[in-house]
Each structure stands twice: as structure tokens, then as C-alpha cells.
Design a protein around this motif. Structure first.
Motif, PDB file in Angstrom:
ATOM      1  N   GLY A  47       8.309   3.343   0.359  1.00 58.22           N
ATOM      2  CA  GLY A  47       6.985   3.860   0.287  1.00 58.22           C
ATOM      3  C   GLY A  47       6.695   4.115  -1.075  1.00 58.22           C
ATOM      4  N   TYR A  48       5.512   4.699  -1.571  1.00 61.03           N
ATOM      5  CA  TYR A  48       5.019   4.469  -2.631  1.00 61.03           C
ATOM      6  C   TYR A  48       3.889   5.597  -2.988  1.00 61.03           C
ATOM      7  CZ  TYR A  48       0.825   2.229  -1.425  1.00 61.03           C
ATOM      8  OH  TYR A  48      -0.397   1.906  -0.560  1.00 61.03           O
ATOM      9  N   GLU A  49       3.609   6.016  -4.113  1.00 60.61           N
ATOM     10  CA  GLU A  49       2.526   6.992  -4.529  1.00 60.61           C
ATOM     11  C   GLU A  49       1.628   6.034  -5.595  1.00 60.61           C
ATOM     12  OE1 GLU A  49       3.866  10.778  -6.275  1.00 60.61           O
ATOM     13  OE2 GLU A  49       5.474  10.916  -4.317  1.00 60.61           O
ATOM     14  N   GLY A  50       0.539   6.227  -5.622  1.00 58.98           N
ATOM     15  CA  GLY A  50      -0.196   5.527  -6.755  1.00 58.98           C
ATOM     16  C   GLY A  50      -1.308   4.252  -6.188  1.00 58.98           C
ATOM     17  N   VAL A  51      -1.468   3.288  -6.853  1.00 60.16           N
ATOM     18  CA  VAL A  51      -2.321   2.293  -6.564  1.00 60.16           C
ATOM     19  C   VAL A  51      -1.634   1.515  -5.329  1.00 60.16           C
ATOM     20  CG1 VAL A  51      -3.538   2.248  -8.757  1.00 60.16           C
ATOM     21  CG2 VAL A  51      -1.444   0.734  -8.150  1.00 60.16           C
ATOM     22  N   PRO A  52      -2.286   1.059  -4.309  1.00 62.35           N
ATOM     23  CA  PRO A  52      -1.970   0.306  -3.304  1.00 62.35           C
ATOM     24  C   PRO A  52      -1.332  -0.978  -3.575  1.00 62.35           C
ATOM     25  CG  PRO A  52      -4.152   0.692  -2.972  1.00 62.35           C
ATOM     26  CD  PRO A  52      -3.819   1.259  -4.215  1.00 62.35           C
ATOM     27  N   PHE A  53      -2.068  -1.647  -4.461  1.00 64.38           N
ATOM     28  CA  PHE A  53      -1.855  -3.231  -4.642  1.00 64.38           C
ATOM     29  C   PHE A  53      -0.974  -3.298  -6.192  1.00 64.38           C
ATOM     30  CE2 PHE A  53      -5.767  -3.298  -1.984  1.00 64.38           C
ATOM     31  CZ  PHE A  53      -5.200  -3.754  -0.868  1.00 64.38           C
ATOM     32  N   LYS A  68       0.264  -6.140  -2.829  1.00 66.00           N
ATOM     33  CA  LYS A  68       1.565  -5.295  -2.825  1.00 66.00           C
ATOM     34  C   LYS A  68       2.681  -6.297  -2.928  1.00 66.00           C
ATOM     35  CE  LYS A  68       3.939  -1.556  -1.413  1.00 66.00           C
ATOM     36  NZ  LYS A  68       4.463  -0.632  -0.242  1.00 66.00           N
ATOM     37  N   LEU A  69       2.987  -6.765  -4.098  1.00 64.42           N
ATOM     38  CA  LEU A  69       4.500  -7.598  -4.084  1.00 64.42           C
ATOM     39  C   LEU A  69       5.606  -6.745  -4.708  1.00 64.42           C
ATOM     40  CD1 LEU A  69       2.788 -10.596  -5.944  1.00 64.42           C
ATOM     41  CD2 LEU A  69       3.377 -10.327  -3.577  1.00 64.42           C
ATOM     42  N   ASP A  70       5.278  -5.701  -5.337  1.00 63.95           N
ATOM     43  CA  ASP A  70       6.184  -4.742  -5.967  1.00 63.95           C
ATOM     44  C   ASP A  70       6.545  -3.577  -5.094  1.00 63.95           C
ATOM     45  OD1 ASP A  70       6.372  -5.996  -8.990  1.00 63.95           O
ATOM     46  OD2 ASP A  70       4.231  -6.048  -8.167  1.00 63.95           O
ATOM     47  N   ARG A  71       8.036  -3.384  -4.654  1.00 63.64           N
ATOM     48  CA  ARG A  71       8.422  -2.406  -3.987  1.00 63.64           C
ATOM     49  C   ARG A  71       9.697  -1.780  -4.418  1.00 63.64           C
ATOM     50  NH1 ARG A  71       6.635  -3.466   1.379  1.00 63.64           N
ATOM     51  NH2 ARG A  71       5.575  -5.092   0.299  1.00 63.64           N
ATOM     52  N   GLY A  72      10.130  -0.641  -3.714  1.00 68.55           N
ATOM     53  CA  GLY A  72      11.619  -0.378  -3.809  1.00 68.55           C
ATOM     54  C   GLY A  72      11.882  -0.190  -2.265  1.00 68.55           C
ATOM     55  N   HIS A  89       3.575   3.865  -8.302  1.00 65.35           N
ATOM     56  CA  HIS A  89       2.795   2.825  -8.978  1.00 65.35           C
ATOM     57  C   HIS A  89       1.881   2.966  -9.774  1.00 65.35           C
ATOM     58  CE1 HIS A  89       3.833   0.415  -4.853  1.00 65.35           C
ATOM     59  NE2 HIS A  89       4.829   0.380  -5.847  1.00 65.35           N
ATOM     60  N   PRO A  90       1.882   3.363 -10.900  1.00 64.50           N
ATOM     61  CA  PRO A  90       0.781   3.708 -11.958  1.00 64.50           C
ATOM     62  C   PRO A  90      -0.101   2.332 -12.170  1.00 64.50           C
ATOM     63  CG  PRO A  90       2.697   3.462 -13.239  1.00 64.50           C
ATOM     64  CD  PRO A  90       3.145   3.265 -11.769  1.00 64.50           C
ATOM     65  N   PRO A  91      -1.305   2.623 -12.629  1.00 63.25           N
ATOM     66  CA  PRO A  91      -2.021   1.529 -12.986  1.00 63.25           C
ATOM     67  C   PRO A  91      -1.578   0.561 -14.032  1.00 63.25           C
ATOM     68  CG  PRO A  91      -3.377   3.451 -12.943  1.00 63.25           C
ATOM     69  CD  PRO A  91      -1.884   3.910 -12.921  1.00 63.25           C
ATOM     70  N   LYS A  92      -2.021  -0.719 -13.595  1.00 63.77           N
ATOM     71  CA  LYS A  92      -1.467  -1.811 -14.525  1.00 63.77           C
ATOM     72  C   LYS A  92      -2.092  -1.754 -15.873  1.00 63.77           C
ATOM     73  CE  LYS A  92      -4.322  -5.506 -13.414  1.00 63.77           C
ATOM     74  NZ  LYS A  92      -4.279  -6.955 -13.177  1.00 63.77           N
ATOM     75  N   CYS A  98       1.645  -4.216 -11.655  1.00 61.84           N
ATOM     76  CA  CYS A  98       1.854  -2.771 -12.123  1.00 61.84           C
ATOM     77  C   CYS A  98       3.168  -2.477 -12.311  1.00 61.84           C
ATOM     78  CB  CYS A  98       1.289  -1.726 -10.829  1.00 61.84           C
ATOM     79  SG  CYS A  98      -0.483  -1.857 -10.394  1.00 61.84           S
ATOM     80  N   PRO A  99       3.474  -1.273 -13.364  1.00 57.06           N
ATOM     81  CA  PRO A  99       4.771  -0.969 -13.377  1.00 57.06           C
ATOM     82  C   PRO A  99       5.162  -0.225 -12.153  1.00 57.06           C
ATOM     83  CG  PRO A  99       3.453   0.258 -14.902  1.00 57.06           C
ATOM     84  CD  PRO A  99       2.503  -0.589 -14.071  1.00 57.06           C
ATOM     85  N   ILE A 100       6.619  -0.394 -11.884  1.00 55.96           N
ATOM     86  CA  ILE A 100       7.123   0.383 -10.616  1.00 55.96           C
ATOM     87  C   ILE A 100       8.029   1.399 -11.335  1.00 55.96           C
ATOM     88  CG2 ILE A 100       8.938  -1.548 -10.248  1.00 55.96           C
ATOM     89  CD1 ILE A 100       8.723  -0.700  -7.252  1.00 55.96           C
TER      90      ILE A 100
END
Length: 151
Positions: A47-53, A68-72, A89-92, A98-100
Motif C-alpha cells: 500500500g502507500y500514503e501520499g500521491v496515488p500516481f 502508479k508504477l512505483d510500489r513496495g 509517495h511524496p510529490p515528485k 515520485c520518490p518512494i
């Protein structure tokens, strides 16, 4: 997999059409392959917190495209040990990605009891058969699952 490990990065694939915006087409077979790979390797999307894409670009003609290409993803053993871990996922800024960020949160649990159901599991064609194979058939939950199975 019984080992504890986690993978973060650009998987260059989406799980569903909701993970993309601004495209006229959707690669359903590519999504299915990615879902199958996650299911077959028993990896858990964190999952993630922050921007969805996590990736976006504007070419000036068709407007903005976002995905949404980047994930853990991690093994269940790793997730049990680091139950408080989360992906951010903070803003790019300078990149089109975006950074992960992986935040471990609290101290890892030595012998954690942690389970998270993944929605993608239910979409997998072998899900019900896998549950049948593993589940203790005398358990009440098995009866509930059979009600939702339209076989």
C-alpha cells in the motif's frame, strides 16, 4: 516464501485500470500478468500514503498521463516482522517519477502475528481453489466463502 525481504521500485506495470489516468487504452493482459506474478510469488503489496500516481508526464497534445508504477512489495514473513512499516509517495520534483520512501515506523516485532488480506488475491482465477486446498473445511469461514463462490 519464508524469507524476510522487501522490494521497492518501478515495476512498470499496474494492477488495475484505476492505477492509470489519461490513457485511451488499458493493457488488461499486462495487468493480469503482474497480478499473477504477485500471487504466484506470494508477495504482499504494502500500500502507500501520499500521491496515488507515481509517474506522470504531459506531452502538450493529449493532456497529462499518470500511472502508479512505483510500489513496495514484500514477503509475508517480512511484513510480520515489520508490521508498522509503510510506503510513502511524496510529490515528485525533478523526475517524472515520485520518490518512494520506506518508513519502518516502530521497532520490528520479534514474532509478530500480522495478516493483511490483499484485494488482488480475490481477482486471481486460482484463488478459490487455493483456499479449498489449504483451508480446514470444518471451519465456519469456509461455509461463508462457499456462499460467495458461484461455481
Amino acid at each position: 516464501m519464508d524469507e524476510e525481504w522487501v522490494v521497492l521500485g518501478d515495476f512498470n506495470a499496474v494492477v488495475s485500470i484505476e492505477e492509470q489516468y489519461g490513457y485511451r487504452t488499458y493493457n488488461a493482459s499486462g495487468s493480469r500478468e503482474f497480478q499473477d506474478w504477485l500471487f504466484d510469488t506470494t508477495l504482499v503489496d504494502m500500500g502507500y500514503e501520499g500521491v496515488p500516481f507515481t509517474w506522470s508526464r504531459s506531452d502538450g497534445r493529449d493532456g497529462i498521463k499518470m500511472v502508479k508504477l512505483d510500489r513496495g512489495v514484500c514477503t509475508t514473513a517480512w511484513r510480520w516482522r515489520f508490521a508498522e512499516a509503510r510506503i510513502v509517495h511524496p510529490p515528485k520534483f525533478h523526475s517524472d517519477h515520485c520518490p518512494i520512501i520506506l518508513s519502518l515506523g516502530e521497532q520490528p516485532l520479534p514474532n509478530g502475528n500480522f495478516f493483511r488480506c490483499q484485494a488482488a488475491w480475490f481477482a486471481h482465477p486460482d484463488f478459490v481453489d487455493s483456499v479449498r486446498t489449504i483451508w480446514n473445511h470444518s471451519n465456519e469461514l469456509w461455509t461463508i466463502l462457499r456462499v460467495y463462490n458461484k461455481d
